[in-house]
Enzyme design. Structure first.
Site, PDB file in Angstrom:
ATOM      1  N   PHE A  89     -54.226   9.132  79.258  1.00 37.49           N
ATOM      2  CA  PHE A  89     -54.841   7.999  78.558  1.00 37.49           C
ATOM      3  C   PHE A  89     -54.726   6.714  79.354  1.00 37.49           C
ATOM      4  O   PHE A  89     -55.532   5.803  79.197  1.00 37.49           O
ATOM      5  CB  PHE A  89     -54.201   7.821  77.162  1.00 37.49           C
ATOM      6  CG  PHE A  89     -52.854   7.168  77.183  1.00 37.49           C
ATOM      7  CD1 PHE A  89     -52.734   5.784  77.272  1.00 37.49           C
ATOM      8  CD2 PHE A  89     -51.684   7.919  77.139  1.00 37.49           C
ATOM      9  CE1 PHE A  89     -51.495   5.172  77.310  1.00 37.49           C
ATOM     10  CE2 PHE A  89     -50.442   7.312  77.183  1.00 37.49           C
ATOM     11  CZ  PHE A  89     -50.355   5.940  77.269  1.00 37.49           C
ATOM     12  N   LYS A 133     -62.517  16.099  81.950  1.00 37.02           N
ATOM     13  CA  LYS A 133     -62.107  15.837  80.569  1.00 37.02           C
ATOM     14  C   LYS A 133     -61.270  14.557  80.512  1.00 37.02           C
ATOM     15  O   LYS A 133     -60.115  14.549  80.934  1.00 37.02           O
ATOM     16  CB  LYS A 133     -61.274  16.998  80.006  1.00 37.02           C
ATOM     17  CG  LYS A 133     -61.065  16.838  78.497  1.00 37.02           C
ATOM     18  CD  LYS A 133     -59.947  17.678  77.952  1.00 37.02           C
ATOM     19  CE  LYS A 133     -58.606  17.010  78.013  1.00 37.02           C
ATOM     20  NZ  LYS A 133     -58.478  15.735  77.269  1.00 37.02           N
ATOM     21  N   SER A 139     -48.525  14.163  81.923  1.00 37.50           N
ATOM     22  CA  SER A 139     -47.076  14.333  81.842  1.00 37.50           C
ATOM     23  C   SER A 139     -46.666  15.627  82.544  1.00 37.50           C
ATOM     24  O   SER A 139     -47.486  16.534  82.742  1.00 37.50           O
ATOM     25  CB  SER A 139     -46.651  14.352  80.374  1.00 37.50           C
ATOM     26  OG  SER A 139     -47.260  15.455  79.744  1.00 37.50           O
ATOM     27  N   CYS A 156     -47.417   5.186  85.452  1.00 39.08           N
ATOM     28  CA  CYS A 156     -46.548   6.118  86.182  1.00 39.08           C
ATOM     29  C   CYS A 156     -45.787   5.389  87.259  1.00 39.08           C
ATOM     30  O   CYS A 156     -44.845   5.923  87.820  1.00 39.08           O
ATOM     31  CB  CYS A 156     -47.373   7.240  86.779  1.00 39.08           C
ATOM     32  SG  CYS A 156     -48.455   6.636  88.056  1.00 39.08           S
ATOM     33  N   GLU A 173     -38.555   9.555  80.482  1.00 40.37           N
ATOM     34  CA  GLU A 173     -39.682   8.623  80.591  1.00 40.37           C
ATOM     35  C   GLU A 173     -39.953   8.018  79.212  1.00 40.37           C
ATOM     36  O   GLU A 173     -40.317   8.731  78.282  1.00 40.37           O
ATOM     37  CB  GLU A 173     -40.925   9.371  81.098  1.00 40.37           C
ATOM     38  CG  GLU A 173     -42.091   8.464  81.388  1.00 40.37           C
ATOM     39  CD  GLU A 173     -43.293   9.206  81.973  1.00 40.37           C
ATOM     40  OE1 GLU A 173     -43.529  10.380  81.615  1.00 40.37           O
ATOM     41  OE2 GLU A 173     -44.015   8.589  82.770  1.00 40.37           O
TER      42      GLU A 173
HETATM   43  P1  NAD Z   1     -50.488  14.112  78.546  1.00 42.67           P
HETATM   44  O1  NAD Z   1     -49.826  15.050  79.479  1.00 42.67           O
HETATM   45  O2  NAD Z   1     -50.094  14.129  77.119  1.00 42.67           O
HETATM   46  O3  NAD Z   1     -52.084  14.337  78.551  1.00 42.67           O
HETATM   47  C1  NAD Z   1     -52.822  14.272  79.759  1.00 42.67           C
HETATM   48  C2  NAD Z   1     -54.126  15.038  79.582  1.00 42.67           C
HETATM   49  O4  NAD Z   1     -53.836  16.428  79.465  1.00 42.67           O
HETATM   50  C3  NAD Z   1     -54.920  14.651  78.347  1.00 42.67           C
HETATM   51  O5  NAD Z   1     -56.286  14.618  78.699  1.00 42.67           O
HETATM   52  C4  NAD Z   1     -54.614  15.783  77.356  1.00 42.67           C
HETATM   53  O6  NAD Z   1     -55.697  16.027  76.481  1.00 42.67           O
HETATM   54  C5  NAD Z   1     -54.396  16.969  78.276  1.00 42.67           C
HETATM   55  N1  NAD Z   1     -53.410  17.944  77.768  1.00 42.67           N
HETATM   56  C6  NAD Z   1     -52.335  17.691  76.978  1.00 42.67           C
HETATM   57  N2  NAD Z   1     -51.626  18.821  76.789  1.00 42.67           N
HETATM   58  C7  NAD Z   1     -52.245  19.796  77.483  1.00 42.67           C
HETATM   59  C8  NAD Z   1     -51.987  21.182  77.686  1.00 42.67           C
HETATM   60  N3  NAD Z   1     -50.943  21.802  77.145  1.00 42.67           N
HETATM   61  N4  NAD Z   1     -52.843  21.881  78.464  1.00 42.67           N
HETATM   62  C9  NAD Z   1     -53.899  21.288  79.047  1.00 42.67           C
HETATM   63  N5  NAD Z   1     -54.203  19.983  78.885  1.00 42.67           N
HETATM   64  C10 NAD Z   1     -53.383  19.238  78.106  1.00 42.67           C
HETATM   65  O7  NAD Z   1     -50.293  12.640  79.183  1.00 42.67           O
HETATM   66  P2  NAD Z   1     -50.724  11.238  78.585  1.00 42.67           P
HETATM   67  O8  NAD Z   1     -49.775  10.874  77.480  1.00 42.67           O
HETATM   68  O9  NAD Z   1     -52.171  11.172  78.326  1.00 42.67           O
HETATM   69  O10 NAD Z   1     -50.418  10.292  79.852  1.00 42.67           O
HETATM   70  C11 NAD Z   1     -49.163   9.787  80.147  1.00 42.67           C
HETATM   71  C12 NAD Z   1     -48.438  10.651  81.173  1.00 42.67           C
HETATM   72  O11 NAD Z   1     -49.186  10.726  82.389  1.00 42.67           O
HETATM   73  C13 NAD Z   1     -47.096  10.060  81.578  1.00 42.67           C
HETATM   74  O12 NAD Z   1     -46.149  11.097  81.677  1.00 42.67           O
HETATM   75  C14 NAD Z   1     -47.362   9.432  82.931  1.00 42.67           C
HETATM   76  O13 NAD Z   1     -46.241   9.297  83.783  1.00 42.67           O
HETATM   77  C15 NAD Z   1     -48.343  10.397  83.494  1.00 42.67           C
HETATM   78  N6  NAD Z   1     -49.116   9.774  84.563  1.00 42.67           N
HETATM   79  C16 NAD Z   1     -48.800  10.115  85.834  1.00 42.67           C
HETATM   80  C17 NAD Z   1     -49.461   9.516  86.886  1.00 42.67           C
HETATM   81  C18 NAD Z   1     -49.107   9.860  88.296  1.00 42.67           C
HETATM   82  O14 NAD Z   1     -49.727   9.336  89.205  1.00 42.67           O
HETATM   83  N7  NAD Z   1     -48.130  10.720  88.523  1.00 42.67           N
HETATM   84  C19 NAD Z   1     -50.461   8.563  86.626  1.00 42.67           C
HETATM   85  C20 NAD Z   1     -50.773   8.257  85.304  1.00 42.67           C
HETATM   86  C21 NAD Z   1     -50.087   8.875  84.275  1.00 42.67           C
END
Ligand code: NAD
Length: 511
Positions: free
Chosen positions: A155, A179, A232, A287, A389
């Site tokens: 997000f 997506k 995540s 992140c 986190e």
């Molecule tokens: P999230 O992991 O909850 O969701 C990310 C995406 O994955 C969403 O589009 C969601 O619909 C999808 N998703 C969720 N569960 C899934 C599953 N089991 N199988 C397949 N797809 C699934 O993360 P979020 O809350 O949207 O974003 C925040 C997280 O992203 C934080 O942990 C942050 O550190 C990380 N992040 C990392 C970076 C980086 O560069 N490493 C950059 C931005 C965000």
């Protein structure tokens, strides 16, 4: 109030058509600054997800056969379209993700730079040749596209993650299914319309909104060659498993917990200014947000005083208001999770030096999901607030005896996205660059995002697998190396069957 808001009907985009969500559920899209419903988002089914993959698979042969300069024309057009529409794209992010408008503009500007990097794809995807590996035999490596790639966004960076995946994936000749997060789909809705406006052929980029069901459909789809995620760490691991079982490539950037180390000679004004941006920017939902601050005793007390003084001045309000500093977190659940961490920190014995719960807000934002700047001191590295986190505007100050203790803390941590040091001493600087056990290091800059020409990504639990985004790493991920061994035969030469064969030729054909 609600009936005054123009609702955004988020649609899928498949095979060159906007598709309204007629045969799937929808969820409300919420403005986190006010908690008002501003639209609805389709929760697409696996069938819809597969339709998008099929469209991308049908588009692939024509797209990868399109001469490279013609493909690059589209990338240049994306660059110009984004420049011309920067403000509209940024406003979309400031509305549904509630990223402060100046940071939203910054995010779109960074993506424009990434697209600029993608414009160098023809140079970055050049192969190699080696002449004369045996008499009349040459070796050659070509970098070829693979087919349909799929990408999943978090997000908190709706534009950046589009930029990391799509321009290079399509410049190298692949087609794409994307997506967005259902919590921040507006950027991609507008961006996809720009891709339509520049005349990108149907099926080259498809967008499917929804949740994990959309992604899980890709694992067993024979057309999908690879899946990329920024999200995540548990999500990255789930995708690694699904893709691993089915032999798909992955590029999976996970969660983070970043350390900033302040040495006795840290330039104090610069340090405080960077912590405010890095720790409270995007309400801590980055992140590369600073989270743990390791400070040496010589400056600890002065630092804490300066940090608290500056943190108390942070103003909160609507993310689209340029005069405030910080917007809300993304959702009611996210707010509750951060508040729970504040409780956990207090329970563990850390000192809650500044409590961001129930902050002062403008009237119009009373229902929004706000948490003010929060500072813990007397934190130890084994406390949950220092290990996990939090993803909110919460800083943990840890007193450390020397640089070695700080480096050990960083090494001992499971995550390894970024870390930075504030110092004017070249010994500390070099030691930190060499020894900090993270993927991205900063010196006198808040946890900083590497420039698009350089690789971006962490190590340890912050990266699942070994593939990073940006620059040559991206081009390598979205292409496959094909090695050719070519014997040049002179058609005028007589039959060579009975001639003795050179040993080096034997080695070329024997293995
Ligand atoms: P999230 O992991 O909850 O969701 C990310 C995406 O994955 C969403 O589009 C969601 O619909 C999808 N998703 C969720 N569960 C899934 C599953 N089991 N199988 C397949 N797809 C699934 O993360 P979020 O809350 O949207 O974003 C925040 C997280 O992203 C934080 O942990 C942050 O550190 C990380 N992040 C990392 C970076 C980086 O560069 N490493 C950059 C931005 C965000």
């Amino acid at each position: 109030m609600g009936n005054m808001i123009e609702l955004n009907q988020i649609k899928n985009f498949i095979n060159g058509e906007w598709v309204a969500p007629s045969d799937c559920e929808t969820v409300p899209l919420i403005n986190p600054s006010t908690a008002e419903i501003i639209g609805e988002v389709p929760m697409s089914t696996p069938e819809i997800s597969n339709q998008a993959v099929e469209a991308a698979a049908r588009a692939f042969p024509g797209w990868c056969a399109t001469p490279l300069p013609r493909r690059m024309n589209y990338i240049f057009k994306i660059y110009h379209a984004m420049q011309e529409n920067l403000e509209e794209l940024a406003q979309a992010i400031a509305l549904d993700q509630a990223k402060h408008i100046s940071e939203a503009r910054g995010e779109v500007s960074r993506v424009i730079e990434i697209v600029q990097m993608a414009c160098s794809t023809p140079t970055l995807m050049q192969g190699e040749t080696i002449q004369g590996i045996a008499p009349n035999i040459n070796g050659r490596v070509i970098k070829a596209p693979l087919g349909v790639f799929c990408g999943v966004a978090p997000f908190n960076f709706p534009a950046l993650v589009f930029g990391w995946f799509i321009p290079v994936a399509i410049a190298t000749g692949n087609t794409f299914v994307y997506k967005p997060s259902s919590e921040s789909p507006l950027f991609m809705q507008k961006m996809m319309q720009l891709l339509v406006d520049i005349g990108l052929p149907s099926g080259v980029v498809n967008v499917v909104h929804g949740d994990r069901e959309v992604v899980e459909a890709w694992y067993e789809n024979e057309h999908v060659v690879g899946v990329c995620l920024v999200g995540s760490t548990p999500t990255a691991r789930a995708i690694a498993e699904g893709c691993g079982r089915n032999g798909k490539k992955t590029m999976l950037l996970g969660g983070a917990k970043n350390f900033l180390v302040a040495m006795e000679d840290a330039p104090m004004d610069l340090l405080i200014e960077n912590i405010l941006m890095s720790g409270y920017g995007s309400a801590g939902q980055r992140c590369l947000a600073v989270s743990n601050i390791a400070v040496v005793p010589e400056i600890h007390d002065e630092f804490v005083e300066r940090l608290l003084e500056a943190s108390r001045k942070i103003t909160l309000g609507d993310a689209r208001d340029p005069d405030i500093f910080m917007g809300p977190v993304i959702s009611a659940q996210a707010k509750a999770k951060v508040e729970e961490y504040i409780r956990v920190g207090v329970e563990a014995g850390a000192t809650l030096a500044l409590d961001g719960r129930n902050p002062a807000l403008p009237d119009a934002n009373r229902d929004g999901y706000f948490i003010g700047p929060t500072v813990f001191t007397d934190v130890t590295p084994c406390m949950r607030i220092a290990k996990e986190e939090i993803f909110g505007p919460v800083l943990s100050v840890i007193k450390v005896g020397c640089i070695n203790t700080a480096l050990k803390m960083i090494s001992d941590h499971d995550m390894g996205n970024g870390a930075c040091i504030f110092t004017q001493n070249s010994y500390y600087t070099e030691k930190f660059i060499n020894e900090a056990d993270v993927g991205m290091v900063g010196v006198n800059v808040g946890i900083c995002a590497p420039h698009p020409y350089l690789p971006f990504g962490g190590i340890k639990d912050s990266l699942v697998g070994n593939n990073k985004v940006q620059g040559k790493d991206s081009v390598d991920f979205f292409t496959q190396n094909k090695t050719a061994t070519v014997r040049i035969v002179n058609p005028k030469e007589t039959d060579a069957t009975n001639k003795p064969v050179d040993a080096s030729v034997r080695s070329c054909v024997a293995s």
